[in-house]
Design an enzyme around this catalytic site. Structure first.
Site, PDB file in Angstrom:
ATOM      1  N   CYS A   1      13.696  11.043   6.987  1.00  0.00           N
ATOM      2  CA  CYS A   1      13.706  10.539   8.366  1.00  0.00           C
ATOM      3  C   CYS A   1      15.071  10.750   9.016  1.00  0.00           C
ATOM      4  CB  CYS A   1      13.268   9.090   8.431  1.00  0.00           C
ATOM      5  SG  CYS A   1      14.094   8.002   7.278  1.00  0.00           S
TER       6      CYS A   1
ATOM      7  N   SER B   1       5.033   7.707   9.947  1.00  0.00           N
ATOM      8  CA  SER B   1       4.959   8.420  11.226  1.00  0.00           C
ATOM      9  C   SER B   1       4.806   7.441  12.393  1.00  0.00           C
ATOM     10  CB  SER B   1       3.770   9.367  11.207  1.00  0.00           C
ATOM     11  OG  SER B   1       2.582   8.615  11.048  1.00  0.00           O
TER      12      SER B   1
ATOM     13  N   LYS C   1       0.873  -1.182   0.000  1.00  0.00           N
ATOM     14  CA  LYS C   1       0.000   0.000   0.000  1.00  0.00           C
ATOM     15  C   LYS C   1       0.905   1.224   0.000  1.00  0.00           C
ATOM     16  CE  LYS C   1      -2.519   3.166   2.773  1.00  0.00           C
ATOM     17  NZ  LYS C   1      -2.129   4.200   1.810  1.00  0.00           N
TER      18      LYS C   1
ATOM     19  N   GLU D   1       9.961   1.557  10.503  1.00  0.00           N
ATOM     20  CA  GLU D   1      10.985   2.579  10.266  1.00  0.00           C
ATOM     21  C   GLU D   1      10.257   3.914  10.378  1.00  0.00           C
ATOM     22  OE1 GLU D   1      12.957   5.205   9.400  1.00  0.00           O
ATOM     23  OE2 GLU D   1      13.103   4.724   7.267  1.00  0.00           O
ATOM     24  N   LEU D   2      10.417   4.568  11.526  1.00  0.00           N
ATOM     25  CA  LEU D   2       9.585   5.753  11.814  1.00  0.00           C
ATOM     26  C   LEU D   2      10.426   7.023  11.769  1.00  0.00           C
ATOM     27  CD1 LEU D   2       7.500   4.041  14.630  1.00  0.00           C
ATOM     28  CD2 LEU D   2       7.073   4.080  12.168  1.00  0.00           C
TER      29      LEU D   2
HETATM   30  P1  NDP Z   1       1.911   8.623   7.531  1.00  0.00           P
HETATM   31  O1  NDP Z   1       2.746   7.893   8.490  1.00  0.00           O
HETATM   32  O2  NDP Z   1       0.488   8.894   7.891  1.00  0.00           O
HETATM   33  O3  NDP Z   1       1.914   7.820   6.119  1.00  0.00           O
HETATM   34  C1  NDP Z   1       2.804   6.768   5.813  1.00  0.00           C
HETATM   35  C2  NDP Z   1       2.012   5.606   5.215  1.00  0.00           C
HETATM   36  O4  NDP Z   1       1.181   5.037   6.233  1.00  0.00           O
HETATM   37  C3  NDP Z   1       1.056   6.008   4.094  1.00  0.00           C
HETATM   38  O5  NDP Z   1       0.970   4.963   3.161  1.00  0.00           O
HETATM   39  C4  NDP Z   1      -0.266   6.166   4.838  1.00  0.00           C
HETATM   40  O6  NDP Z   1      -1.374   6.074   3.982  1.00  0.00           O
HETATM   41  C5  NDP Z   1      -0.189   5.019   5.800  1.00  0.00           C
HETATM   42  N1  NDP Z   1      -1.002   5.127   6.999  1.00  0.00           N
HETATM   43  C6  NDP Z   1      -1.114   6.179   7.831  1.00  0.00           C
HETATM   44  N2  NDP Z   1      -1.909   5.886   8.882  1.00  0.00           N
HETATM   45  C7  NDP Z   1      -2.327   4.608   8.699  1.00  0.00           C
HETATM   46  C8  NDP Z   1      -3.184   3.743   9.430  1.00  0.00           C
HETATM   47  N3  NDP Z   1      -3.762   4.114  10.569  1.00  0.00           N
HETATM   48  N4  NDP Z   1      -3.407   2.511   8.939  1.00  0.00           N
HETATM   49  C9  NDP Z   1      -2.837   2.118   7.802  1.00  0.00           C
HETATM   50  N5  NDP Z   1      -2.000   2.886   7.061  1.00  0.00           N
HETATM   51  C10 NDP Z   1      -1.750   4.125   7.501  1.00  0.00           C
HETATM   52  O7  NDP Z   1       2.637   9.947   7.164  1.00  0.00           O
HETATM   53  P2  NDP Z   1       2.039  11.363   6.716  1.00  0.00           P
HETATM   54  O8  NDP Z   1       1.982  11.351   5.248  1.00  0.00           O
HETATM   55  O9  NDP Z   1       0.775  11.748   7.364  1.00  0.00           O
HETATM   56  O10 NDP Z   1       3.195  12.302   7.275  1.00  0.00           O
HETATM   57  C11 NDP Z   1       3.101  12.733   8.625  1.00  0.00           C
HETATM   58  C12 NDP Z   1       4.416  12.676   9.326  1.00  0.00           C
HETATM   59  O11 NDP Z   1       4.945  11.342   9.314  1.00  0.00           O
HETATM   60  C13 NDP Z   1       5.527  13.482   8.699  1.00  0.00           C
HETATM   61  O12 NDP Z   1       5.409  14.824   9.002  1.00  0.00           O
HETATM   62  C14 NDP Z   1       6.748  12.808   9.279  1.00  0.00           C
HETATM   63  O13 NDP Z   1       6.971  13.289  10.572  1.00  0.00           O
HETATM   64  C15 NDP Z   1       6.359  11.356   9.339  1.00  0.00           C
HETATM   65  N6  NDP Z   1       6.871  10.591   8.185  1.00  0.00           N
HETATM   66  C16 NDP Z   1       8.036   9.899   8.338  1.00  0.00           C
HETATM   67  C17 NDP Z   1       8.569   9.213   7.284  1.00  0.00           C
HETATM   68  C18 NDP Z   1       9.851   8.451   7.421  1.00  0.00           C
HETATM   69  O14 NDP Z   1      10.589   8.328   6.441  1.00  0.00           O
HETATM   70  N7  NDP Z   1      10.141   7.873   8.570  1.00  0.00           N
HETATM   71  C19 NDP Z   1       7.935   9.210   5.960  1.00  0.00           C
HETATM   72  C20 NDP Z   1       6.700   9.963   5.911  1.00  0.00           C
HETATM   73  C21 NDP Z   1       6.211  10.612   6.996  1.00  0.00           C
HETATM   74  P3  NDP Z   1      -2.103   7.390   3.386  1.00  0.00           P
HETATM   75  O15 NDP Z   1      -1.119   8.135   2.561  1.00  0.00           O
HETATM   76  O16 NDP Z   1      -3.200   6.808   2.567  1.00  0.00           O
HETATM   77  O17 NDP Z   1      -2.583   8.175   4.571  1.00  0.00           O
END
Ligand code: NDP
Length: 424
Positions: free
Chosen positions: A235, A180, A127, A201-202
């Site tokens: 990240c 996140s 996904k 990997e957050l």
């Molecule tokens: P998210 O963590 O929400 O998105 C990452 C992935 O997880 C996307 O595919 C998203 O889908 C999916 N996802 C989110 N919540 C759920 C859930 N409850 N159940 C299943 N899948 C889920 O990141 P955001 O795009 O909202 O970014 C927000 C923050 O996350 C950033 O500001 C940053 O701090 C952090 N982040 C960290 C990353 C890293 O490399 N470690 C990468 C990206 C973000 P969908 O897009 O459909 O919501």
């Protein structure tokens, strides 16, 4: 969701010899390189990464696939000398593994997970972030064009709610998520409920520590790059710049000069170093964090200036200890600067965070560096350079930055079952 196609593919794929799977990884690397401009354009159009950085992302993916096409097979049956006639350790692929992937490196994050998982004999359903569906489709086509059997890698377009149902499906054996803390915690909870393995990997809130004997010109250049590449949405980006007091003014002047060379421009122009953020809501969140930091007495060094819905002229703020924003991840073009007198104080500030991904230390003194290497709480410590993951080395976080290993031969074992064969 019907996962029978993926399961049927798995039943055959797991029997294909490791060396044959590696040949397909070599094809994958070649197709990536041949089409790097095309794939880079998909990335840039979806999430605004400057095109030269999108091209570098594809080149890095190709290098990683190439590495795995030649990597030692650490999954081979390991015969242990003992008093038993049968005395073996086997690693067996698990089956269907789910990937939940983010938008910040739309090809790299996916392939970093999928390449070793698939090489180990698993199949992947993935996904992608909702703004990266074209990247997801291109990745599925990439695997098919490279000659992987259909359904070895499948891009699934599903909502958050469906992820929980997928993890409850008995055919699915585990999940790898990059994103996140909130998403990681929700998805890992669903995996735990169903007794499935998870790898997370957050985020990070990594320190860039400059000691008073460091090469300040090099450190300043790297500090700006470390914070601002990919518009700060990385990240492992340097997020807190912790500077020794005796060189604070000198370093800051150089840092600000470098920072000002990042001027927002068209992401499709090859000379652009910084463009807009990936989404308007992410820009809104960053602006709120900036305002909160300033309301809590952060001093503005360079203002975070909003240019349009998604773009900022990058900002720098000097943080006071106790500012609540200090422990938040700033995922955009805003850096936090701190000052401390002794090495012990610099270390204490660096470790005072709930995250622990990849800190960077700058010094010419081996003994002082050793003190930081031994005491920093992070998955990576980078010495006189910013952190860049490298396919040959394990990559992973500590504390709230997640758990599990990606990259290196170690990653091949993450989604395998260990079977012991023992007896007479
Ligand atoms: P998210 O963590 O929400 O998105 C990452 C992935 O997880 C996307 O595919 C998203 O889908 C999916 N996802 C989110 N919540 C759920 C859930 N409850 N159940 C299943 N899948 C889920 O990141 P955001 O795009 O909202 O970014 C927000 C923050 O996350 C950033 O500001 C940053 O701090 C952090 N982040 C960290 C990353 C890293 O490399 N470690 C990468 C990206 C973000 P969908 O897009 O459909 O919501």
């Amino acid at each position: 969701m019907n996962l029978n196609n993926s399961q049927n593919t798995f039943e055959n794929w797991k029997k294909i010899p490791f060396a044959e799977r590696q040949n397909l990884m070599q094809n994958l690397a070649e197709i990536l390189l041949k089409n790097k401009e095309k794939f880079a354009e998909i990335i840039t159009k979806e999430m605004n990464k400057p095109i030269s950085q999108s091209i570098s992302e594809i080149e890095k993916c190709a290098g990683m696939a190439e590495y795995y096409s030649k990597v030692e097979n650490v999954l081979d049956i390991n015969k242990i000398k003992s008093e038993f006639a049968y005395s073996e350790i086997h690693h067996e692929p698990m089956g269907i593994i789910l990937g939940v992937m983010p938008w910040n490196y739309p090809f790299w994050q996916v392939l970093r997970f999928a390449v070793p998982a698939i090489l180990a004999g698993n199949v992947v359903i993935m996904k992608h972030a909702s703004i990266c569906l074209k990247s997801g489709d291109a990745l599925q086509e990439l695997f098919e064009e490279a000659g992987f059997p259909k359904h070895t890698f499948t891009h699934i377009k599903v909502s958050h709610d469906e992820i929980e149902k997928i993890l409850a499906n008995p055919l699915v054996q585990g999940v790898s998520l990059t994103g996140s803390e909130k998403a990681g915690s929700a998805v890992a909870a669903a995996a735990g409920k169903n007794i499935k393995k998870s790898l997370l990997e957050l985020g990070g809130n990594d320190a860039f520590i400059v000691l008073n004997d460091a090469d300040l010109d090099q450190a300043a250049k790297s500090a700006a790059l470390g914070r601002l590449q990919n518009c700060g949405q990385t990240c492992v980006a340097s997020k807190r710049f912790i500077i020794q007091s005796s060189i604070y003014d000198e370093f800051l002047e150089k840092f600000v000069t470098e920072y000002k060379t990042y001027i927002v421009a068209d992401p499709l122009d090859k000379d652009t170093k910084i463009a807009g953020m990936a989404r308007e809501d992410l820009a809104d969140d960053l602006e709120k964090q900036y305002q909160k930091a300033v309301e809590n007495s952060a001093e503005i060094i360079l203002p975070l200036e909003r240019i349009d819905k998604i773009s900022f002229q990058p900002g720098l703020i000097k943080m006071n200890l106790g500012n609540p924003v200090l422990d938040e991840e700033l995922f955009g073009p805003l850096g936090m600067v701190l000052e401390a007198k002794t090495d012990e104080e610099l270390l204490e500030i660096a470790n005072n965070t709930k995250f622990g991904l990849a800190n960077s230390v700058w010094s010419k003194d081996k003994k002082r560096l050793e003190f930081f290497i031994n005491n920093l709480q992070s998955g990576t410590v980078s010495i006189n350079q910013i952190t860049k993951s490298d396919a040959r080395f394990p990559f992973g976080g500590t504390k709230n930055s997640g758990y599990g290993i990606e990259l290196s031969p170690n990653a091949l074992k993450e989604f395998t079952n260990v079977k012991i064969v023992l007896g007479k």
